[in-house]
Write a protein that holds these residues in place. Structure first.
Motif, mmCIF file in Angstrom:
data_model
loop_
_atom_site.group_PDB
_atom_site.id
_atom_site.type_symbol
_atom_site.label_atom_id
_atom_site.label_comp_id
_atom_site.label_asym_id
_atom_site.label_seq_id
_atom_site.Cartn_x
_atom_site.Cartn_y
_atom_site.Cartn_z
ATOM 1 N N SER A 1 0.817 -1.426 -0.379
ATOM 2 C CA SER A 1 -0.296 0.258 -0.187
ATOM 3 C C SER A 1 0.909 1.052 0.147
ATOM 4 O O SER A 1 0.573 2.199 -0.417
ATOM 5 N N SER B 1 2.180 2.009 -3.125
ATOM 6 C CA SER B 1 1.346 2.106 -4.470
ATOM 7 C C SER B 1 0.961 3.686 -3.930
ATOM 8 O O SER B 1 1.444 4.428 -4.989
ATOM 9 N N MET B 2 0.339 3.939 -2.776
ATOM 10 C CA MET B 2 0.581 5.423 -2.647
ATOM 11 C C MET B 2 1.603 6.364 -2.937
ATOM 12 O O MET B 2 1.734 7.815 -3.333
ATOM 13 N N GLY C 1 0.843 9.170 -5.992
ATOM 14 C CA GLY C 1 1.694 10.203 -5.334
ATOM 15 C C GLY C 1 2.392 11.735 -6.143
ATOM 16 O O GLY C 1 2.208 12.574 -6.526
ATOM 17 N N LEU D 1 -6.769 9.385 -5.509
ATOM 18 C CA LEU D 1 -7.787 9.587 -4.500
ATOM 19 C C LEU D 1 -9.432 9.516 -4.301
ATOM 20 O O LEU D 1 -9.519 8.770 -3.105
ATOM 21 N N LEU E 1 -9.041 5.128 -3.914
ATOM 22 C CA LEU E 1 -9.158 5.187 -2.431
ATOM 23 C C LEU E 1 -9.624 4.780 -1.715
ATOM 24 O O LEU E 1 -10.152 4.637 -0.521
ATOM 25 N N PHE F 1 -4.017 0.244 -7.344
ATOM 26 C CA PHE F 1 -5.072 0.665 -4.868
ATOM 27 C C PHE F 1 -5.879 -0.077 -5.208
ATOM 28 O O PHE F 1 -5.909 -0.135 -3.480
ATOM 29 N N THR G 1 -5.923 -1.925 -1.314
ATOM 30 C CA THR G 1 -6.848 -1.203 -0.435
ATOM 31 C C THR G 1 -7.986 -1.980 0.572
ATOM 32 O O THR G 1 -8.883 -1.911 1.084
ATOM 33 N N SER H 1 -3.869 6.231 3.739
ATOM 34 C CA SER H 1 -3.399 5.589 3.097
ATOM 35 C C SER H 1 -3.137 7.189 2.949
ATOM 36 O O SER H 1 -2.566 7.900 1.444
ATOM 37 N N ALA H 2 -4.321 7.878 2.943
ATOM 38 C CA ALA H 2 -4.396 9.497 1.694
ATOM 39 C C ALA H 2 -3.029 9.853 3.083
ATOM 40 O O ALA H 2 -2.740 11.096 1.972
ATOM 41 N N MET I 1 0.013 9.127 -0.082
ATOM 42 C CA MET I 1 0.373 9.674 -1.040
ATOM 43 C C MET I 1 -0.084 11.834 -0.521
ATOM 44 O O MET I 1 0.727 11.911 -1.971
#
Length: 424
Positions: free
Chosen positions: A36, A39-40, A44, A52, A55, A213, A217, A258-259, A262
């Motif tokens: 994760s 990937s983020m 990003g 986003l 996600l 993604f 997730t 996760s956000a 990113m």
């Protein structure tokens, strides 16, 4: 003196809340691992906050699926695959296909996780011991072997509660590290708003990143393993509300953490035109922007994410097989020891062959999406069977969420097939 007592009591309350976290901690461990994080960071740094929305949808559907699988376990007293085999026509074949599909995806992921974690530890050692620079391959391989020996040893002596406490520690360190990193670098508010508008990057690798993604997730392993972890926690039908809160909390935390990852990559790397392709890129491109302290914190968070994922990935195959056989996981059995040992050998493939762990990690996340539709379809059939659910009726809201997640999973799986054809 009174201030010291107040501070101590606040600290004790925070520790109690963290340690009191339920089976959702395994959902975070499965979901926010190095796969994760990778990937983020790649998304990003390459596409900003454009993905986003993917996600957000993945975490929303994950919350619904965790809740549905958890409720099924508490109401029926059965685990998922055992229930599929017992109650669904053709369920035996369905369950076997799920075991093969998820184990393949998670073991692929394990290769990348171990490769990235070993490479990160090598970079830390190389900064302090210059002589290791000429022996990168050997050092990374030795570190990978040491990590596996330690984790395998812990698996042989541990129980559910012990695994849970270790994961709580890793996940807490990981989350704090990434939140602190956000103070050093953050994206533009306009980037965040635009990221919530659905779009797929129209560039090579864009479709694969979307599939990766969702694969990381909205991982099928997270939902299928939940009944076993709920039972391992000792919960029963009296804990339905607690299970609901646990599922919602886990989904929210997965999205937020996760956000944040990113956002850190977007703020530090995207506008400088520095996409991440190698493990060292994460440090080299972040340092000029955020300084060595931020790099250290970010590295520590990523390493914690990797180590928190190794446990669940090693556990997944014996978990699923135990689920299929009887619904009870015996960590002292010969079967458990043999399967986890094989998983350790598989994990060494990337370090032994010196492959790029980041590329392997993203590829493995794409493979995870293909088993997702049948995992969702299985639980839809189960929770809407009144006989199986002992009279408990699944709400319209949950059913809408389940069918929407099935449609989403099918679209992403189709997208993943196209992405793999383009890649190969």
């Amino acid at each position: 003196m009174s201030e010291l007592k107040v501070n101590n009591s606040i600290l004790k309350k925070i520790i109690a809340i963290v340690l009191g976290f339920g089976p959702g901690i395994f959902a975070i461990g499965y979901t926010i691992g190095t796969g994760s994080v990778t990937s983020m960071i790649v998304a990003g740094s390459t596409y900003g906050m454009q993905l986003l929305w993917v996600l957000l949808l993945s975490c929303l559907f994950s919350g619904v699926l965790m809740f549905a699988y958890g409720n099924y376990a508490l109401i029926t007293g059965e685990t998922a695959l055992y229930g599929f085999k017992k109650h669904i026509k053709g369920g035996k074949l369905l369950a076997i296909l799920i075991i093969i599909g998820i184990s393949f995806g998670q073991w692929n992921s394990l290769m990348g996780i171990l490769g990235i974690s070993a490479n990160m530890l090598y970079e830390i050692f190389a900064m302090n011991f210059q002589g290791l620079v000429n022996y990168k391959y050997e050092t990374v391989l030795v570190i990978a072997i040491v990590i596996l020996v330690v984790f395998y040893g812990v698996l042989l002596v541990g129980k559910y509660t012990f695994f849970e406490k270790i994961l709580v520690i890793f996940v807490t360190f990981m989350a704090l590290s990434f939140f602190v990193s956000l103070f050093f670098v953050s994206p533009l508010p306009s980037d965040v708003v635009m990221g919530l508008i659905p779009s797929i990057p129209d560039v090579p690798g864009g479709k694969m990143m979307v599939a990766a993604f969702v694969g990381t997730t909205m991982a099928a392993a997270t939902f299928l393993s939940r009944p076993l972890f709920v039972k391992g926690k000792g919960w029963n039908i009296k804990h339905l509300q607690q299970q609901k809160k646990d599922a919602i909390t886990a989904a929210i935390l997965v999205f937020v953490i996760s956000a944040v990852i990113m956002a850190v990559a977007c703020g530090a790397l995207y506008h400088q035109g520095n996409p991440v392709t190698q493990v060292l890129d994460m440090a080299n491109t972040l340092e000029p922007v955020a300084g060595s302290l931020a790099v250290g914190i970010f590295f520590f968070g990523t390493l914690s994410a990797g180590l928190s994922s190794i446990f669940p990935c090693l556990l997944i195959a014996p978990l699923l097989i135990a689920d299929y056989q009887s619904g009870v996981l015996d960590t002292n059995s010969k079967q458990f020891r043999i399967i986890t040992f094989i998983a350790c050998l598989v994990a060494l493939i990337v370090p032994v062959f010196g492959a790029n762990p980041i590329e392997m990690q993203i590829l493995s996340q794409v493979f995870n999406v293909f088993v997702l539709p049948i995992v969702i379809l299985g639980i839809i059939l189960m929770v809407n069977n009144k006989k199986v659910m002992k009279g408990y009726k699944t709400s319209v809201f949950v059913n809408v969420g389940l069918f929407a997640s099935l449609l989403f999973a099918c679209i992403i799986s189709y997208n993943g097939v196209i992405a793999l054809f383009e890649y190969f």
